[in-house]
Design an enzyme around this catalytic site. Structure first.
Site, PDB file in Angstrom:
ATOM      1  N   GLU A 287      -0.237   6.462   2.199  1.00  0.00           N
ATOM      2  CA  GLU A 287      -1.039   6.010   3.334  1.00  0.00           C
ATOM      3  C   GLU A 287      -2.478   6.033   2.854  1.00  0.00           C
ATOM      4  O   GLU A 287      -2.971   7.059   2.413  1.00  0.00           O
ATOM      5  CB  GLU A 287      -0.791   6.924   4.527  1.00  0.00           C
ATOM      6  CG  GLU A 287       0.710   7.005   4.792  1.00  0.00           C
ATOM      7  CD  GLU A 287       1.109   7.778   6.030  1.00  0.00           C
ATOM      8  OE1 GLU A 287       0.407   7.672   7.033  1.00  0.00           O
ATOM      9  OE2 GLU A 287       2.128   8.486   5.965  1.00  0.00           O
ATOM     10  N   CYS A 321      -9.532   7.391   8.706  1.00  0.00           N
ATOM     11  CA  CYS A 321      -9.070   6.138   8.121  1.00  0.00           C
ATOM     12  C   CYS A 321      -9.076   5.048   9.181  1.00  0.00           C
ATOM     13  O   CYS A 321      -9.154   3.873   8.870  1.00  0.00           O
ATOM     14  CB  CYS A 321      -7.680   6.318   7.540  1.00  0.00           C
ATOM     15  SG  CYS A 321      -6.565   7.071   8.706  1.00  0.00           S
TER      16      CYS A 321
HETATM   17  P1  NAP Z   1      -8.573  11.063  -2.106  1.00  0.00           P
HETATM   18  O1  NAP Z   1      -9.840  11.315  -2.808  1.00  0.00           O
HETATM   19  O2  NAP Z   1      -7.759   9.901  -2.532  1.00  0.00           O
HETATM   20  O3  NAP Z   1      -7.716  12.392  -2.216  1.00  0.00           O
HETATM   21  C1  NAP Z   1      -6.492  12.560  -1.542  1.00  0.00           C
HETATM   22  C2  NAP Z   1      -5.662  13.582  -2.258  1.00  0.00           C
HETATM   23  O4  NAP Z   1      -5.273  13.070  -3.538  1.00  0.00           O
HETATM   24  C3  NAP Z   1      -6.399  14.892  -2.548  1.00  0.00           C
HETATM   25  O5  NAP Z   1      -5.512  15.956  -2.327  1.00  0.00           O
HETATM   26  C4  NAP Z   1      -6.757  14.751  -4.013  1.00  0.00           C
HETATM   27  O6  NAP Z   1      -6.918  15.971  -4.670  1.00  0.00           O
HETATM   28  C5  NAP Z   1      -5.527  14.044  -4.525  1.00  0.00           C
HETATM   29  N1  NAP Z   1      -5.646  13.407  -5.847  1.00  0.00           N
HETATM   30  C6  NAP Z   1      -6.749  12.912  -6.454  1.00  0.00           C
HETATM   31  N2  NAP Z   1      -6.428  12.399  -7.660  1.00  0.00           N
HETATM   32  C7  NAP Z   1      -5.085  12.572  -7.826  1.00  0.00           C
HETATM   33  C8  NAP Z   1      -4.148  12.246  -8.853  1.00  0.00           C
HETATM   34  N3  NAP Z   1      -4.512  11.649  -9.982  1.00  0.00           N
HETATM   35  N4  NAP Z   1      -2.860  12.577  -8.661  1.00  0.00           N
HETATM   36  C9  NAP Z   1      -2.451  13.186  -7.531  1.00  0.00           C
HETATM   37  N5  NAP Z   1      -3.289  13.520  -6.532  1.00  0.00           N
HETATM   38  C10 NAP Z   1      -4.590  13.206  -6.670  1.00  0.00           C
HETATM   39  O7  NAP Z   1      -8.822  10.880  -0.529  1.00  0.00           O
HETATM   40  P2  NAP Z   1      -9.655  11.841   0.425  1.00  0.00           P
HETATM   41  O8  NAP Z   1     -11.098  11.705   0.117  1.00  0.00           O
HETATM   42  O9  NAP Z   1      -9.065  13.188   0.449  1.00  0.00           O
HETATM   43  O10 NAP Z   1      -9.330  11.197   1.836  1.00  0.00           O
HETATM   44  C11 NAP Z   1      -9.997  10.095   2.346  1.00  0.00           C
HETATM   45  C12 NAP Z   1      -9.164   8.829   2.193  1.00  0.00           C
HETATM   46  O11 NAP Z   1      -7.918   8.992   2.832  1.00  0.00           O
HETATM   47  C13 NAP Z   1      -9.795   7.615   2.845  1.00  0.00           C
HETATM   48  O12 NAP Z   1      -9.631   6.520   1.994  1.00  0.00           O
HETATM   49  C14 NAP Z   1      -8.973   7.435   4.107  1.00  0.00           C
HETATM   50  O13 NAP Z   1      -8.964   6.129   4.625  1.00  0.00           O
HETATM   51  C15 NAP Z   1      -7.631   7.870   3.653  1.00  0.00           C
HETATM   52  N6  NAP Z   1      -6.773   8.257   4.764  1.00  0.00           N
HETATM   53  C16 NAP Z   1      -5.745   7.435   5.125  1.00  0.00           C
HETATM   54  C17 NAP Z   1      -4.932   7.757   6.189  1.00  0.00           C
HETATM   55  C18 NAP Z   1      -3.800   6.861   6.624  1.00  0.00           C
HETATM   56  O14 NAP Z   1      -3.016   7.272   7.463  1.00  0.00           O
HETATM   57  N7  NAP Z   1      -3.676   5.656   6.089  1.00  0.00           N
HETATM   58  C19 NAP Z   1      -5.161   8.950   6.880  1.00  0.00           C
HETATM   59  C20 NAP Z   1      -6.207   9.774   6.471  1.00  0.00           C
HETATM   60  C21 NAP Z   1      -6.992   9.428   5.407  1.00  0.00           C
HETATM   61  P3  NAP Z   1      -8.387  16.546  -4.995  1.00  0.00           P
HETATM   62  O15 NAP Z   1      -8.993  16.842  -3.677  1.00  0.00           O
HETATM   63  O16 NAP Z   1      -8.115  17.743  -5.798  1.00  0.00           O
HETATM   64  O17 NAP Z   1      -9.093  15.454  -5.748  1.00  0.00           O
END
Ligand code: NAP
Ligand code: MG
Length: 518
Positions: A287, A321
């Site tokens: 997501e 999001c």
């Molecule tokens: P993010 O930077 O993509 O991080 C999400 C998760 O992925 C974190 O736990 C992060 O860990 C981990 N991660 C990073 N690199 C990785 C890798 N190579 N392998 C596995 N895991 C990895 O996103 P965010 O800043 O936390 O959240 C914001 C984003 O989420 C926005 O784009 C938002 O739109 C989206 N979102 C979408 C929804 C939906 O339902 N569609 C809901 C909520 C949020 P670290 O923190 O350790 O880097």
């Protein structure tokens, strides 16, 4: 005994003195436990490592929320192997018993609601209202997915034929890697984890590095209700460093991810590569981001539209999001609408969310603040006109003033890329139809809405507005579990619907059993 019919957890009424007092008490109590150290937990064993991850309060970045042992690559592998071993008995635990852990957890979380709210306020900067909504949603996921598992465990309808007894049952997949974001640090983490576990899988839970404390609180709650060791393995650590190891491991059966488009794409690619010894194709539920728009027609309640746009754009600092990051407005009402939005935006209070009167707290960290400010600069460079905010808000923390940029063109960077902060771009269009085209003009497809009194236009928008969650004459944030199953199209993810009837199927596979009878 079957549980009572599902209903949403009511939101807390903070006009009641008892509720205000409860939140204040929780903020004081939780403040006492800030700064503690937390171990990794694999198969029930608590493990500390020398390399630490610090979680900070974004309102006061010098305040440490918690100190976490970071997983090493070896521990990441051990977590997957431990989960794989535990799967061999957890998969045979009766669905009703698995669901019961969720119901117990929901009950306990409800009892300790304000403590969870306070954690969210300190760790990610949620206002009282936003923290309450996050906690209520977590409770909802537990209650909803518990009941969903009971439904899937019932006799499934298949066509009958003579001479055979046929039966279809849903069985779990195996080991899941659960990777949640920080923005619904409790609800999304709890929802993704609970769904996987209640379906009979075991998981390695890697919380976001911005919100491991809230993650640990949920993990400990599941321990408290007696969930057997090894069903959830709590493995904080950097996504870049241990995420790849977890995703790539041949014993990983599925990945449940919520986060940015970039990381989602990376995980999807990595998971697609079959590793030596791997016996399946991995399933990825991702997501991802959004670039959500509201189309404002010239036949609409403009005050309502302005209020809904401001609420959708600036609730939790625009870090949802589903947040409105584009208002696409018909030229006849453009100037009036901009003025109304500016007036409402300027009235928003920005400050420490521990204070009840605060509407907008800080953004999650410095990197995020810098990126948002950079986008504002780009918006102006490309011809946008700042009509509200536009800069860091005056404070020590990571505060960005609620910002409105008018006269943005549909092809501008800030009209296309997800900013994930309190920045609203306003785009002028000739008419409603052009507005719909502009709304669809991004690679995302998460949420969106229209404001119109014209039924025909609303019907047209229902067909053409290509988003997973479409709203008419209301705000475009605030989906309720079970009521508004949530998830988007295109680059917003793999078209799943959290909090919907199809969601648990993503964590199961169907087995058909056919027996010859006389
Ligand atoms: P993010 O930077 O993509 O991080 C999400 C998760 O992925 C974190 O736990 C992060 O860990 C981990 N991660 C990073 N690199 C990785 C890798 N190579 N392998 C596995 N895991 C990895 O996103 P965010 O800043 O936390 O959240 C914001 C984003 O989420 C926005 O784009 C938002 O739109 C989206 N979102 C979408 C929804 C939906 O339902 N569609 C809901 C909520 C949020 P670290 O923190 O350790 O880097
Ligand atoms: Mg933090």
């Amino acid at each position: 005994m079957s549980p009572a019919p599902y209903k949403n957890e009511p939101l807390t009424d903070y006009t009641k003195p008892a509720n205000r007092k409860a939140m204040q008490t929780a903020l004081a109590t939780v403040a006492q436990e800030l700064g503690r150290e937390y171990p990794l937990v694999i198969g029930g064993e608590e493990i500390t490592t020398p390399d630490k991850l610090y979680s900070y309060n974004p309102s006061r970045p010098s305040e440490v929320i918690g100190v976490f042992s970071k997983a090493t690559p070896e521990l990441a592998v051990r977590a997957i192997e431990t989960a794989a071993k535990k799967f061999e008995d957890w998969k045979y635990v009766a669905p009703a018993k698995r669901a019961d852990y969720l119901f117990k957890a929901a009950k306990l979380m409800r009892k300790r609601k304000f403590e969870f709210c306070a954690a969210l306020t300190y760790e990610v900067g949620k206002s009282w209202g936003e923290a309450d909504a996050d906690t209520a949603e977590a409770i909802d996921f537990l209650e909803y997915y518990g009941r969903e598992m009971l439904r899937y465990a019932q006799k499934q309808p298949i066509v009958k034929i003579k001479g055979e007894k046929n039966e279809l049952v849903y069985i779990p997949l195996g080991v899941g890697v659960v990777v949640p974001p920080w923005n619904f640090a409790l609800a999304i983490l709890a929802g993704m984890t609970a769904a996987a576990v209640v379906a009979g899988n075991t998981v390695v839970l890697k919380p976001s590095s911005d919100s491991p404390y809230t993650g640990a609180k949920f993990f400990n709650l599941m321990r408290e209700v007696g969930l057997p060791a090894g069903v959830i393995n709590f493995v904080p650590g950097s996504g870049a460093a241990v995420g790849d190891i977890l995703v790539a491991h041949p014993l990983t059966r599925f990945v449940s991810f919520t986060g940015s488009k970039e990381v989602g794409i990376h995980i999807n690619e990595l998971a697609a590569k079959v590793q030596p010894g791997q016996k399946w194709l991995k399933r990825v539920v991702a997501e991802m981001g959004g670039k959500d728009g509201i189309v404002v027609d010239d036949q609409c309640d403009l005050d309502g539209a302005a209020a809904a746009t401001v609420a959708s754009a600036f609730g939790f600092q625009g870090q949802k999001c589903s947040a409105a990051s584009r208002a696409i407005v018909c030229e006849k009402v453009y100037d009036k609408f901009v003025a109304k939005v500016v007036e409402r935006t300027k009235a928003l209070t920005v400050g420490d969310p521990a204070d009840q009167s605060t509407y907008m707290g800080p953004v999650v960290n410095k990197g995020s603040m810098d990126k948002i400010l950079q986008y504002i600069e780009t918006g102006v460079k490309e011809g946008g006109r700042i009509v509200a905010g536009g800069a860091r808000a005056d404070s020590d923390g990571w505060f960005v003033a609620p910002t409105v940029i008018a006269d943005v063109k549909p092809s501008d960077t800030i009209a296309l890329e997800e900013i994930f902060g309190p920045v609203l771009a306003i785009i002028k269009v000739k008419n409603f139809d052009e507005g719909l085209d502009v709304a669809n003009n991004t690679e995302f497809g998460l949420t969106g809405g229209v404001w119109t009194k014209n039924k025909k236009k609303a019907e047209k928008a229902k067909q053409h507005f290509h988003v997973g969650n479409f709203y008419i004459n209301r705000k475009i944030t605030g989906a309720f579990v079970g009521v508004h199953p949530f998830g988007g199209f295109n680059m917003s993810g793999t078209d799943s619907k959290a909090g919907g009837r199809d969601y648990l199927l993503l964590f199961m596979q169907a087995k058909l059993m056919s027996e010859k009878i006389k």
